[in-house]
Motif scaffolding. Structure first.
Motif, PDB file in Angstrom:
ATOM      1  N   LEU A 163       0.624  -1.279  -0.355  1.00  0.00           N
ATOM      2  CA  LEU A 163       0.089   0.386  -0.462  1.00  0.00           C
ATOM      3  C   LEU A 163       0.586   1.505   0.163  1.00  0.00           C
ATOM      4  N   LEU A 164       1.797   1.017   0.477  1.00  0.00           N
ATOM      5  CA  LEU A 164       2.988   2.012   0.424  1.00  0.00           C
ATOM      6  C   LEU A 164       3.889   2.704  -0.615  1.00  0.00           C
ATOM      7  N   ASN A 165       4.053   1.130  -1.690  1.00  0.00           N
ATOM      8  CA  ASN A 165       4.811   1.119  -2.335  1.00  0.00           C
ATOM      9  C   ASN A 165       4.976   2.377  -3.555  1.00  0.00           C
ATOM     10  N   PRO A 166       6.168   3.619  -3.483  1.00  0.00           N
ATOM     11  CA  PRO A 166       5.984   5.141  -4.549  1.00  0.00           C
ATOM     12  C   PRO A 166       5.426   4.753  -4.903  1.00  0.00           C
ATOM     13  N   TYR A 205       3.094   1.821  -6.681  1.00  0.00           N
ATOM     14  CA  TYR A 205       2.052   1.485  -7.320  1.00  0.00           C
ATOM     15  C   TYR A 205       1.427   1.666  -5.805  1.00  0.00           C
ATOM     16  N   GLY A 206       1.945   2.039  -5.238  1.00  0.00           N
ATOM     17  CA  GLY A 206       0.768   2.139  -3.943  1.00  0.00           C
ATOM     18  C   GLY A 206      -0.408   2.931  -3.741  1.00  0.00           C
ATOM     19  N   TRP A 207      -1.726   1.829  -3.298  1.00  0.00           N
ATOM     20  CA  TRP A 207      -2.656   3.239  -3.126  1.00  0.00           C
ATOM     21  C   TRP A 207      -2.698   4.487  -2.036  1.00  0.00           C
ATOM     22  N   LEU A 208      -1.991   4.349  -1.507  1.00  0.00           N
ATOM     23  CA  LEU A 208      -1.711   5.699  -0.348  1.00  0.00           C
ATOM     24  C   LEU A 208      -0.858   6.936  -1.029  1.00  0.00           C
ATOM     25  N   GLY A 209      -0.163   6.072  -2.230  1.00  0.00           N
ATOM     26  CA  GLY A 209       0.832   7.586  -3.000  1.00  0.00           C
ATOM     27  C   GLY A 209       0.036   7.973  -4.346  1.00  0.00           C
ATOM     28  N   TYR A 210      -0.986   6.837  -4.698  1.00  0.00           N
ATOM     29  CA  TYR A 210      -2.030   7.458  -5.653  1.00  0.00           C
ATOM     30  C   TYR A 210      -2.947   8.424  -5.048  1.00  0.00           C
ATOM     31  N   TYR A 211      -3.783   7.769  -4.227  1.00  0.00           N
ATOM     32  CA  TYR A 211      -4.299   9.431  -2.962  1.00  0.00           C
ATOM     33  C   TYR A 211      -3.837  10.281  -2.802  1.00  0.00           C
ATOM     34  N   LEU A 212      -2.915  10.364  -1.771  1.00  0.00           N
ATOM     35  CA  LEU A 212      -2.314  11.712  -2.161  1.00  0.00           C
ATOM     36  C   LEU A 212      -2.223  12.635  -3.051  1.00  0.00           C
ATOM     37  N   GLY A 213      -1.907  11.645  -3.954  1.00  0.00           N
ATOM     38  CA  GLY A 213      -1.964  12.472  -5.982  1.00  0.00           C
ATOM     39  C   GLY A 213      -3.422  13.524  -5.524  1.00  0.00           C
ATOM     40  N   VAL A 214      -4.355  12.473  -5.734  1.00  0.00           N
ATOM     41  CA  VAL A 214      -5.584  13.272  -5.644  1.00  0.00           C
ATOM     42  C   VAL A 214      -5.940  14.090  -5.205  1.00  0.00           C
ATOM     43  N   PHE A 215      -5.112  13.801  -3.572  1.00  0.00           N
ATOM     44  CA  PHE A 215      -5.947  15.384  -3.083  1.00  0.00           C
ATOM     45  C   PHE A 215      -4.436  16.295  -2.949  1.00  0.00           C
ATOM     46  N   GLY A 216      -3.544  16.429  -3.916  1.00  0.00           N
ATOM     47  CA  GLY A 216      -2.710  17.554  -3.804  1.00  0.00           C
ATOM     48  C   GLY A 216      -1.722  17.412  -3.620  1.00  0.00           C
ATOM     49  N   PHE A 217      -1.334  16.319  -2.718  1.00  0.00           N
ATOM     50  CA  PHE A 217       0.071  16.226  -2.761  1.00  0.00           C
ATOM     51  C   PHE A 217       1.079  15.996  -3.039  1.00  0.00           C
ATOM     52  N   PRO A 218       1.604  15.767  -3.030  1.00  0.00           N
ATOM     53  CA  PRO A 218       3.351  15.388  -4.075  1.00  0.00           C
ATOM     54  C   PRO A 218       3.066  14.081  -3.860  1.00  0.00           C
ATOM     55  N   LYS A 219       3.209  13.642  -5.549  1.00  0.00           N
ATOM     56  CA  LYS A 219       2.858  11.644  -5.216  1.00  0.00           C
ATOM     57  C   LYS A 219       4.956  11.403  -5.063  1.00  0.00           C
ATOM     58  N   GLY A 220       4.055   9.789  -6.050  1.00  0.00           N
ATOM     59  CA  GLY A 220       5.461   8.917  -5.358  1.00  0.00           C
ATOM     60  C   GLY A 220       6.378   9.062  -3.866  1.00  0.00           C
ATOM     61  N   VAL A 221       5.791   9.694  -2.816  1.00  0.00           N
ATOM     62  CA  VAL A 221       6.339   9.841  -1.673  1.00  0.00           C
ATOM     63  C   VAL A 221       6.919   8.719  -1.140  1.00  0.00           C
ATOM     64  N   ASP A 222       7.585   8.404  -0.994  1.00  0.00           N
ATOM     65  CA  ASP A 222       8.337   7.213  -0.119  1.00  0.00           C
ATOM     66  C   ASP A 222       8.594   7.264   1.539  1.00  0.00           C
ATOM     67  N   LEU A 223       7.410   6.838   2.389  1.00  0.00           N
ATOM     68  CA  LEU A 223       6.988   7.374   3.842  1.00  0.00           C
ATOM     69  C   LEU A 223       8.416   6.041   4.397  1.00  0.00           C
ATOM     70  N   LEU A 224       8.364   4.886   4.193  1.00  0.00           N
ATOM     71  CA  LEU A 224       9.425   4.333   4.208  1.00  0.00           C
ATOM     72  C   LEU A 224      10.797   4.812   4.478  1.00  0.00           C
TER      73      LEU A 224
END
Length: 326
Positions: free
Chosen positions: A157-160, A162-181
């Motif tokens: 889910l956290l994969n920068p 193809y992870g879902w979290l990165g995708y939805y962060l991009g939908v809401f205007g946040f930077p895409k491809g963020v590597d949280l780990l």
């Protein structure tokens, strides 16, 4: 007197005869005495299980204590006795001290947050309604998932890329491809959130069972006297729940100190050594550096610390469970 002496002598004679034949004479009146063979039968049935238990638990423990005083290495041939050298290395090494520090920090933060959130979930779910029973059943799902599987799901889910979290962060205007780990702070937040997602239901179920077992008379009397909900919680519910809180806190603390899968799968101890807890350090020393002696010494030191910490927790929380101490 002569008439009663004769039967007594006969009884003593029979008892002596039974002892000579290996028969038991002790036991309550009216019961048939057990023979040595019958007394030993349960031990014969338990012997295989006891042998397996000793082989799987006591024997490895003896091996760990034995290896902690040697410099044995898996690929280095036969080692020798080195005294306390492994323990001195374990205590004075800066990386080991850092691993112990972040382990205690993780356990403290995770357990405190899970206790607060678990209590907050248990309070509304304690009422035995049909909806609450469904909610309690759903809470078992994270608890039933294997920690390794939960960590693998979170990692995808956290994969920068193809992870879902990165995708939805991009939908809401946040930077895409963020590597949280890839960042120490966000990696720790993810690890704590994963632990809370999986183990908060465990705390909530214990506290919910405690709330359901509390008598209703004190609360009813307080309501008649005009007490507010906060006053009833502060002076009636919470003091009565302290023993259940103690059980949940101790069990969860012991379990949190054994955390390994999520750290190994999600971060592998990184970035750098920022999330390398002591269990991961023992794994690296023993199965990657093949230094069995130092790994066993680390395990013994960790065991000693936990053996001192858990009774201390029980004494502190048990003191709070005494109504006179509240």
């Amino acid at each position: 007197m002569k008439a009663t002496a004769a039967p007594l002598d006969a009884t003593l004679t029979v008892d002596a005869s039974r002892r000579a034949d290996g028969l038991a004479t002790a036991g309550p009146r009216g019961r048939k005495p057990l023979t040595w063979k019958k007394r030993s039968t349960p031990w014969v049935y338990m012997a295989p299980a006891m042998f397996v238990l000793l082989l799987m638990t006591v024997a490895p423990a003896i091996f760990i204590f034995y290896s902690a005083f040697r410099n044995d290495k898996i690929l280095g041939g036969v080692g020798k006795f080195v005294g306390l050298d492994n323990f001195i290395t374990a205590v004075t090494n800066a990386s080991v001290q850092h691993a112990f520090l972040i382990t205690f920090g993780f356990v403290a933060v995770a357990v405190i947050l899970e206790m607060i959130l678990g209590f907050a979930l248990a309070l509304p779910l304690a009422a035995q309604t049909r909806a609450n029973k469904v909610g309690a059943a759903l809470m078992l799902l994270p608890f039933a998932v294997t920690p390794a599987v939960a960590a693998m799901v979170f990692k995808q889910l956290l994969n920068p890329n193809y992870g879902w979290l990165g995708y939805y962060l991009g939908v809401f205007g946040f930077p895409k491809g963020v590597d949280l780990l890839g960042d120490p702070t966000s990696a720790w937040i993810v690890l704590v959130i994963l632990d809370m997602w999986q183990w908060t239901p465990f705390i909530a179920l214990i506290l919910m069972a405690g709330l359901q077992s509390l008598p209703g008379e004190p609360r009813e009397a307080a309501m008649v006297d005009g007490a507010t909900p906060w006053q009833m919680f502060r002076h009636i519910t919470f003091p009565a729940m302290v023993p259940f809180i103690a059980i949940a806190a101790v069990l969860r603390t012991i379990q949190a100190f054994k955390t390994f899968d999520s750290f190994k799968i999600l971060t592998g101890g990184g970035p750098g050594e920022s999330t390398e807890i002591i269990n991961l350090g023992i794994f690296r020393v023993g199965l990657q550096s093949f230094n069995v002696g130092l790994a066993c010494a680390l395990g013994v030191v960790f065991l000693i610390i936990l053996s001192l910490l858990i009774p201390f927790m029980l004494r502190i929380i048990g003191r709070r469970a005494d109504p006179e101490e509240m």
